[in-house]
Every structure is written in structure tokens, then in C-alpha cells.
Design an enzyme around this catalytic site. Structure first.
Site, PDB file in Angstrom:
ATOM      1  N   HIS A 112      47.161  43.838  30.342  1.00  0.00           N
ATOM      2  CA  HIS A 112      46.209  42.698  30.493  1.00  0.00           C
ATOM      3  C   HIS A 112      45.518  42.707  31.827  1.00  0.00           C
ATOM      4  CE1 HIS A 112      45.629  38.198  30.673  1.00  0.00           C
ATOM      5  NE2 HIS A 112      45.156  38.657  29.487  1.00  0.00           N
ATOM      6  N   ASP A 119      35.721  55.898  43.622  1.00  0.00           N
ATOM      7  CA  ASP A 119      35.708  56.916  44.865  1.00  0.00           C
ATOM      8  C   ASP A 119      36.844  56.487  45.829  1.00  0.00           C
ATOM      9  OD1 ASP A 119      33.821  58.609  43.491  1.00  0.00           O
ATOM     10  OD2 ASP A 119      32.167  57.943  44.551  1.00  0.00           O
ATOM     11  N   ASP A 315      46.119  24.940  50.252  1.00  0.00           N
ATOM     12  CA  ASP A 315      45.807  24.351  51.744  1.00  0.00           C
ATOM     13  C   ASP A 315      44.642  24.962  52.298  1.00  0.00           C
ATOM     14  OD1 ASP A 315      48.047  23.014  51.729  1.00  0.00           O
ATOM     15  OD2 ASP A 315      49.262  24.055  52.920  1.00  0.00           O
TER      16      ASP A 315
END
Length: 399
Positions: A112, A119, A315
Site C-alpha cells: 500500500h 538516482d 502542536d
């Protein structure tokens, strides 16, 4: 808990509108290698643009590796099978259903995660499939684009993402060799996948204090890393927890973390799917809403289109973007990948995006209204919830 490191440059990408141009640009600039994993690879307009970029990269001499999930992705069109073969694109379909389909429990373990590394210098991680924003595999054309996010990553974290993808590819190759009784080939393949041959990615000098970690969930060593990261961040929250998640049926630990945060005065807001997508998605999740609402958790249902995001901000400093839903399929069975970011500028940007959607395109779920929903709907809710519990029993997982 994940070890957050510095030296990264991480860019938030919203929807395919920002994701696909960035992804294709990176692939177009590739020289040595492109690795791409996705749950859905659909050969619509967006999918064909990505496929064309992969083919061009292979024709230039880059090694190109593609893995798509055997349930999420429809069969690759014959013309693209031929084009991939002629260009030298190496691709695999992870865990096709076979004759017995989902009757075989091991087939419930899906790929999932959505990852790409180019690169060894740039990586992508998030919830966006190779699928057009305005197309749904079951609903067809969509009036509004689905809401989703990904991140573009540069710096040392790219190496970790590449290593995870390399190991997964080599294990798939080894499994295929074992199925053909090529045991020595399988042993050599696994040996080659233990160490990624990549140049050291340079740390970015102007990261403004940004720290990040790459988290995977699999069925070997990393069964609970993403869930534990969520629980720890919520337990440490002092002011605000803001989560947007498409498929939300958290386990006991995560539910308690959210309720305890709300009860100690933290603002806990959830932006969840508000549109009917499937029977289980719509009904099985609602029985847990009552306890969350009673504890002071605010729930908002997204109404503009389909919500597909799997992100959070806590927060205004801690954030995560990835593929993992907060439901049993993601947290117990699927291979998932999230990036955790500790940065006020990044968290503020994601928070602004989520608050805009919450305030303009979502409806609050009122506790009394939820409790008084029609008895027919409540019966369907509990029937769907019981089906999920039965599924968990069959998988022998505690949740």
C-alpha cells in the site's frame, strides 16, 4: 521510536496537480536508476504520463524498477507490457490474487506504500497513487479532485528510502526464484539486496532546524512503528492534535491516546471521510465515533470530494505524511511508509492546508445527532463493525 535526523529538504505536495509534475520532472532528469512502488497504477492520463517518463528513462540507459499491487492496480494494458519490455523497464505485480483470491489469508497483506527514489538524490513518499485526481476506480469520473498529500525528500533520508525499496525488490526476486526452485539464485539475490550501492546524499545546509525520519510498516520487524509514532506524538501533545485520515478505525491504544489527549485539554480534531465509498468504509468506522465524541474529540466529515489523505500535525511542530491509514488493514497487514517531520514551518504549512479544508469543506459531527441516527443505519454500522471484528479474529491479531 524513530530517530529523527537533520540535513533534509522536504517539500509538501498537494494532490496530483503538484505531485505528478514533480515526480515526472525527477524521472526525466534521471541518469542511473528509478525505483517506483505504488498501490494503484492506472493507465489513465496521469498514469500514462508517468509510464512514458519511466520508458524514456530506461531508453536513456537508467535502470528502472516498478512494483504495483496485485489488487489495487488493474492489469497492465498489453501495449504497455510490450512497451515496458522493449524499453527495458523491470516491473512486477505484488501478490496477484490467483484462483482462490482473498480466501487465502496471506493475500490480505498488500503493498500500500507509495514511494519513488531517483538516482539516490530525490525521493517521494505519501498517499498519492498513480491515478488521476478526478478519477476513481469504482466511482468513475469525479466532480472534485480527491484530497491527498505527498512529500518530496532530498538529503540523507533518501538513502533510507532507497534501502527499503531495494530490499523489497530483491525479496520479490528471491521469492520468484524459489517458486522456480532456483535456490542458489534466490540466495545470491537476497545477498545483493543487503547493501545499497549509493553515493552519500549531501545534507542540505539551509534546513532551518528541520528533522525527519522514515517509517515503514511491514510484517517482519516493523509491525507497529507507524502506530507507535502516532501514539507517542499524541501522548506528548500539549495544545493540538489535527489528523486527516481517509480510513479511520483506530485500535484500542490509539483510541485511548486520542481520548486522553482531549480529556487533558488538548484540542483534538479529526478530518475524516464524509462520502460513501464502500459498505465497510462507511459503516464499520462509525461505532467508534461515539466514545471519541464523548471524550471531547471533534470529528469533521469531508464533503467536497473524496478524502484520501493520511497526514497529521501535532502542536504545530510534529507532522507526518504517508500512505498509512489508521485502520486494521494499514496497521496490521499492509506494507506502509510515512515520513515524520519535526519542523514548525513545514507543520504550519500542512496545518494551514488542513484547517482550510476543515473550515470550508467539512461538516462537524454532533454527538447528539450521531447518537440519534436512524436505527437502520445503526444496525448496518454494527453489522459492518462485527464483520471487521470477525476479520481481525481470522487474522489472529489483537487490535
Amino acid at each position: 521510536m524513530p530517530q529523527l535526523t537533520s540535513g533534509h529538504e522536504i517539500t509538501l505536495l498537494r494532490n496530483g496537480e503538484q505531485f505528478f509534475p514533480a515526480l515526472i520532472s525527477a524521472i526525466d532528469a534521471s541518469v542511473d536508476e528509478v525505483r517506483l512502488e505504488t498501490y494503484i497504477f492506472h493507465f489513465d492520463r496521469s498514469g500514462e504520463s508517468v509510464a512514458h517518463a519511466l520508458v524514456c528513462a530506461a531508453q536513456r540507459g537508467a535502470r528502472v524498477y516498478l512494483v504495483m499491487d496485485g489488487i489495487g492496480s488493474p492489469p497492465v494494458p498489453p501495449q504497455w507490457v510490450q512497451t515496458f519490455a522493449q524499453a527495458g523497464v523491470s516491473w512486477q505485480c505484488f501478490s496477484p490474487l490467483g484462483r482462490l483470491g482473498l480466501l487465502v489469508p496471506v493475500r490480505w497483506r498488500r503493498l500500500h506504500r507509495k514511494l519513488c527514489v531517483v538516482d539516490g538524490r530525490v525521493a517521494f513518499c505519501g498517499g498519492i497513487n498513480i491515478l488521476d485526481d478526478r478519477w476513481d476506480m469504482h466511482q468513475g469520473a469525479l466532480e472534485s479532485p480527491r484530497l491527498d498529500f505527498a512529500v518530496q525528500v532530498k538529503g540523507p533520508l533518501v538513502r533510507e528510502i532507497h534501502q527499503a525499496m531495494l530490499q523489497f525488490w530483491t525479496r520479490l526476486q528471491a521469492t520468484k526464484a524459489i517458486e522456480h526452485l532456483a535456490f542458489e539464485q534466490a540466495r545470491q539475490t537476497l545477498k545483493q539486496g543487503k547493501v545499497a550501492v549509493l553515493p552519500d546524499a549531501a545534507a542540505h545546509k539551509h534546513d532551518m532546524g528541520l528533522r525527519a525520519a522514515f517509517l515503514v510498516r511491514d510484517n517482519v520487524r516493523n509491525r507497529t512503528r507507524i502506530e507507535r509514532a502516532y501514539c507517542k506524538a499524541i501522548a506528548d501533545a500539549r495544545e493540538e492534535v489535527l489528523i486527516a485520515n481517509a480510513y479511520f478505525l483506530p485500535g484500542r491504544k490509539l483510541r485511548h491516546a486520542l481520548m486522553h489527549a482531549a480529556q487533558r485539554g488538548v484540542s483534538v480534531r479529526l478530518l475524516l471521510q464524509g462520502r460513501y465509498e464502500s459498505f465497510l468504509q462507511f459503516h464499520a468506522y462509525r461505532p467508534v465515533y461515539g466514545k471519541l465524541l464523548a471524550a471531547g474529540v471533534e470529528i469533521f466529515e469531508y464533503k467536497l470530494g473524496f478524502l484520501h489523505a493520511k497526514v497529521a500535525v501535532i502542536d504545530r511542530e510534529w507532522a507526518t505524511v504517508g500512505s498509512s491509514n489508521l485502520d486494521p488493514l494499514s496497521l496490521l497487514l499492509a506494507r506502509e511508509a510515512n515520513v515524520v517531520v519535526e519542523s514548525r514551518p513545514f507543520a504550519s504549512q500542512l496545518r494551514t492546508e488542513l484547517l482550510h479544508e476543515l473550515q470550508t469543506h467539512a461538516s462537524p459531527l454532533v454527538a447528539q445527532t450521531h447518537a440519534q441516527r436512524p436505527w437502520t443505519q445503526r444496525c448496518l454500522d454494527h453489522l459492518a463493525f462485527a464483520a471487521v471484528r470477525c476479520f481481525l479474529f481470522l487474522t489472529e491479531n489483537r487490535y
